[in-house]
Design a protein around this motif. Structure first.
Motif: not given
Length: 402
Positions: A172, A174, A213, A231, A238
């Motif tokens: 994931a 961010l 994601s 996440a 992550v």
């Protein structure tokens, strides 16, 4: 914390891959092998001819030999009758009884179409023996190997149709920062395009990972905490960019500490000092700085080996090389990573440094093809030998500034 010490700690805290799945050979490129693979057959499976010619008994070579059979690749030969020869083609199985193959260019024929062969023949000449490449029961590939086209060809040669591999690492991403917008949107005052998202996504996919994601996170503690939770629930790794320093708008560090234990924060490296590492439940977290070159260097130095461990791959370390520097540099308390062009010339690597090593100059990562690593408290002068590793096959000219 020194870089080597930080990386060692990261790898110790990163779990080994466990989940295994069977995939078809045609889908196995880029996957990591979960078990050793043994061959169930010899390769080649039988003695065969390495060229077009004639198969015969060496003991019969002194007299004219009639052709008693014709053997093409894919055909099962018959027993070679004593005192005869067999017309044979490349890859065809050697007839039982034959122990030598004579290339067709080296023979002649009598008026009765009987074969005449040279006198200097040797047993086994021009014959590829069964198991010459691989013997039945031999281990051909080891667990932990990342498979490429070469491995797929080898696996096919022993009849493997499907094989056990580790599940792809789920990642994931961010991106923190209210100033970030996606490409295709008109920039407003104070905004910049989010280059790190695409840099990381492409890098991760090139390493065989699956990006599950992406989320752009607002500059608040609550938003950061919520995004980290989501996440960590769906990813093995992550990755965040930005928000990892100590400013009033940097919320990664306190949010990570609220969810787990922050094991590493701030390293003795340049670019990329504010790097964070933590375990968030079953997930591993790496927080990278927001400057694009810092993200790029962090991906090469930290994300790549952590990904390899999560994927079950044998530990992936850079292949260290040394090259002749054409530049001057000096470091202070941090280990520095310089973007350089490495060119093989005059029987050695020649290194040129990009003139602007600022961590916001992403064109330098395109122009260069390697990272030169300078230890803390060191100086480099033209003519010195410098340690480096390649991250691209070749350097690229700088884009036209016009």
């Amino acid at each position: 914390m020194p870089v080597d010490q930080a990386l060692s700690a990261m790898l110790q805290l990163t779990p080994l891959a466990e989940a295994v799945e069977l995939v078809a050979l045609s889908d196995a490129a880029g996957r990591v092998l979960a078990e050793d693979i043994q061959s169930s057959c010899d390769v080649p499976p039988a003695d065969n001819s390495s060229m077009d010619g004639y198969a015969l008994r060496l003991a019969d070579a002194g007299a004219p030999l009639p052709v008693s059979q014709r053997v093409a690749a894919g055909q099962a030969p018959g027993l070679l009758t004593q005192g005869t020869c067999a017309r044979i083609f490349t890859g065809a199985e050697i007839p039982p009884g034959a122990d030598v193959v004579v290339m067709q260019e080296a023979v002649s024929f009598t008026a009765f179409d009987d074969l005449l062969v040279p006198e200097d023949l040797k047993p086994g000449e021009n014959i590829r023996r069964a198991g010459q490449d691989i013997c039945r029961g031999a281990t051909i590939l080891r667990a932990g190997m990342r498979l490429d086209y070469r491995h797929l060809g080898l696996l096919a040669s022993v009849g493997i149709a499907e094989l056990p591999v580790f599940r792809k690492v789920r990642v994931a991403i961010l991106s923190t920062g209210d100033e970030l917008v996606q490409p295709g949107v008109a920039l407003q005052p104070g905004q910049i395009y989010n280059s790190n998202r695409f840099l990381l996504q492409g890098f991760l996919e090139s390493q065989g990972a699956e990006v599950v994601s992406f989320e752009q996170v607002g500059d608040t503690f609550a938003a950061t905490l919520s995004a980290l939770r989501r996440a960590a629930d769906q990813a093995d790794l992550v990755l965040s960019t930005g928000g990892v320093s100590v400013g009033e708008e940097d919320h990664i560090k306190p949010a990570v500490e609220a969810l787990g234990e922050l094991a590493i924060w701030r390293l003795a490296m340049k670019p990329g000092k504010p790097v964070a590492f933590a375990r968030l439940g079953q997930s591993v977290f790496i927080g990278l700085p927001g400057n694009p070159v810092s993200t790029f260097v962090g991906a090469q130095v930290f994300v790549k080996p952590v990904l390899a461990r999560l994927a079950g791959e044998a530990e992936r370390k850079p292949t260290w090389l040394t090259g002749l520097a054409s530049f001057s540099a000096a470091t202070k308390i941090r280990q520095e990573y310089l973007r350089v062009q490495a060119i093989w010339q005059d029987d050695q690597w020649q290194l040129s440094a990009y003139p602007n090593q600022n961590s916001g100059v992403l064109t330098s990562a395109i122009w260069a093809n390697a990272l030169a690593v300078l230890p803390p408290e060191s100086k480099v002068a033209p003519g010195d030998m410098v340690r480096f590793f390649l991250y691209a096959d070749q350097a690229t000219p700088k884009p036209d500034s016009n």
